[in-house]
Design an enzyme around this catalytic site. Structure first.
Site, PDB file in Angstrom:
ATOM      1  N   ASP A  46     104.226 141.456 168.700  1.00  0.00           N
ATOM      2  CA  ASP A  46     105.082 142.462 168.046  1.00  0.00           C
ATOM      3  C   ASP A  46     105.471 142.040 166.631  1.00  0.00           C
ATOM      4  O   ASP A  46     106.657 142.065 166.277  1.00  0.00           O
ATOM      5  CB  ASP A  46     106.355 142.709 168.872  1.00  0.00           C
ATOM      6  N   GLU A 211     106.908 153.143 172.074  1.00  0.00           N
ATOM      7  CA  GLU A 211     107.886 152.061 171.910  1.00  0.00           C
ATOM      8  C   GLU A 211     107.658 151.393 170.559  1.00  0.00           C
ATOM      9  O   GLU A 211     106.928 151.900 169.710  1.00  0.00           O
ATOM     10  CB  GLU A 211     107.722 151.048 173.052  1.00  0.00           C
TER      11      GLU A 211
END
Length: 519
Positions: A46, A211
């Site tokens: 991420d 997300e």
């Protein structure tokens, strides 16, 4: 001219430069003005990246490892080194024990009002903020911006009029909500959210598991970049609107297509000082974790188009000319008075677990009591990420126990673990291989000083060996490394005691060195 090429499966990438001279197990810089993906062949999940002047900074998820929130620095988006960590320990006492899959999820890094900000979630506690004047310096203690289960992947936006907003997603496992992005007004000092905000996007039929949102504004458009479709096989979505609360138009801007780069998504859209645009994202590489790729970006009709016509690339000209070739730190000779920044513990750590001052050039690990725990759940594992598809790691251990039940050694861990170690038994030292709690004694009356080595091939199979006096002796059993919970396999050192409230000795390590895979 350097031609764009579609990226193949990561299995086809060599472990070192074609000329064989690369000093690292993996390097993305060809030294010819071009780079190859991945630009970081290690588990920096991420990733978020910003530019300040001509410097780029990256942070990433750190989950249950501490120190957390690594800060990496680059001048060209290709060559990265670790500069610091923004989080010493996780802000809850339960992280004194190993909490697989918990801890720091997808963070957002920003520069605003002359300082650096990181917004990060822990999915069971809420959304936190830390700040610093210098990203390589001391960061503030975490401030709980918003408490709540399942609030994940936050990213702020400070608008032109001084107002501030926060976008975030939801973890279904905690909140019972999925596929939704919410935007909330936020106090400009990030002290609190001002109201409940609004769900700005929810189209699960088209973009499930939405997300990891990242907020930015360009040419009067508000953009939310968000991955969809899941970590292993998803795609990157760009949302845009003229209003911060929507409605938002959507467009897929990066997907696997005919390449073998699965799930290319979740990362950072960043510009260079020269006006070029790039997208830094991860690829789920199984036991190797979520490795980092770099894609060129061009703008068409105010949409970012990533890679080559929306598909990942293998090679490309570098964003910025830079002669310095570097990779995130790995090898450590323990010559400093501080642990290298590449090391992380498996849970919240304590300073008394180690010492670098007692013996110059050596790391001393003090054993921590482990009451029947399998090694994969011991908090004081000192670990690093796998640095390449294949590599060799070696250490020199000098064992000085006081009681039976002490052990120390070299470990590979994830959902399963294997450790090559020396343990103190009533009859003397024994060399052992422990695979998921099942021990095989390799040698009785083992010496106090021994070299331990593991070779990891490009399928993640681990070959252990040891050397006391002459050459290395192979261990007959091999071990298949496995990923952990949301993280790749890790490798490192440990020292434990199986006897409580008894005086213990220590284990000294002279070095921990990586090299290319040795046959």
């Amino acid at each position: 001219m350097i031609r764009l090429q579609t990226a193949p499966s990561i299995q086809s990438f060599p472990a070192k430069a074609a000329d064989g001279l690369c000093p690292f197990p993996w390097s993305p810089d060809g030294g010819d003005g071009a780079y190859r993906n991945p630009v970081i062949h290690a588990d920096y999940s991420d990733p978020d990246v910003i530019r300040v002047g001509r410097d780029f900074y990256l942070t990433a998820s750190s989950f249950n490892n501490t120190p957390g929130l690594p800060i990496l620095h680059s001048r060209d988006l290709v060559n990265w080194t670790i500069r610091a960590h923004a989080l010493k320990n996780l802000p809850h006492p339960r992280y004194a024990e190993v909490q697989p899959g918990c801890g720091v999820w997808a963070p957002a890094l920003r520069f605003h009002a002359g300082k650096f900000w990181i917004f990060f979630p822990t999915p069971d506690e809420g959304i936190y903020v830390v700040t610093a004047d210098d990203p390589g310096g001391v960061w503030s203690e975490p401030h709980l911006l918003q408490a709540g289960k399942g609030l994940i992947d936050p990213c702020p936006l400070w608008d032109d009029d001084g107002r501030a907003y926060l976008v975030h997603a939801y973890s279904h496992s905690r909140a019972g909500i999925k596929h939704q992005l919410r935007v909330c007004p936020m106090a400009p000092d990030a002290s609190r959210l001002l109201d409940e905000g609004k769900i700005v996007f929810h189209q699960p039929g088209k973009h499930p598991t939405l997300e990891g949102p990242k907020f930015l504004k360009r040419n009067g458009w508000y953009y939310i970049l968000a991955p969809a479709g899941g970590v292993e096989n998803g795609w990157q979505v760009a949302l845009r609107s003229k209003n911060v609360f929507g409605p938002y138009q959507d467009k897929i801007v990066l997907e696997q297509g005919g390449t073998c780069v699965n799930g290319p998504h979740q990362g950072a859209l960043v510009d260079t000082a020269e006006g070029g645009w790039w997208f830094v994202h991860f690829q789920d590489a199984g036991l190797y974790g979520r490795i980092v790729h770099l894609q060129p970006v061009r703008w068409e009709d105010n949409w970012p188009v990533m890679g080559e016509r929306g598909h990942p690339v293998l090679h490309h000209a570098k964003p910025v000319a830079n002669e310095k070739i570097s990779v995130p730190q790995t090898t450590d000779d323990f010559d400093s008075d501080r642990l290298g920044l590449q090391w992380q513990w498996y849970a919240n750590h304590q300073e008394q677990w180690y010492d670098l001052s007692r013996r110059k050039g050596w790391l001393r690990l003090h054993p921590r009591y482990a009451d029947g725990e399998t090694l994969g759940r011991v908090p004081n594992l000192l670990l690093q990420k796998f640095p390449a598809r294949s590599f060799t790691a070696e250490t020199l251990l000098e064992f000085a126990p006081k009681q039976s039940g002490e052990e120390a050694g070299l470990i590979v861990t994830g959902r399963s673990s294997a450790a090559l170690s020396i343990e103190k038994a009533p009859s003397g030292n024994r060399l052992a291989l422990d695979i998921n709690g099942v021990k095989k004694i390799l040698q009785e009356n083992a010496p106090d000083k021994i070299r331990l080595r593991v070779r990891v091939n490009d399928a993640g199979v681990c070959f252990f060996s040891f050397a006391a006096f002459d050459g290395f002796m192979p261990v007959p059993e091999t071990f298949q490394a496995e990923k952990g919970v949301w993280i790749g396999a890790q490798i490192g050192l440990y020292s434990i005691s199986r006897r409580k409230d008894q005086p213990a000795g220590h284990a000294d390590f002279d070095y921990f060195r990586f090299s290319s895979f040795q046959h």
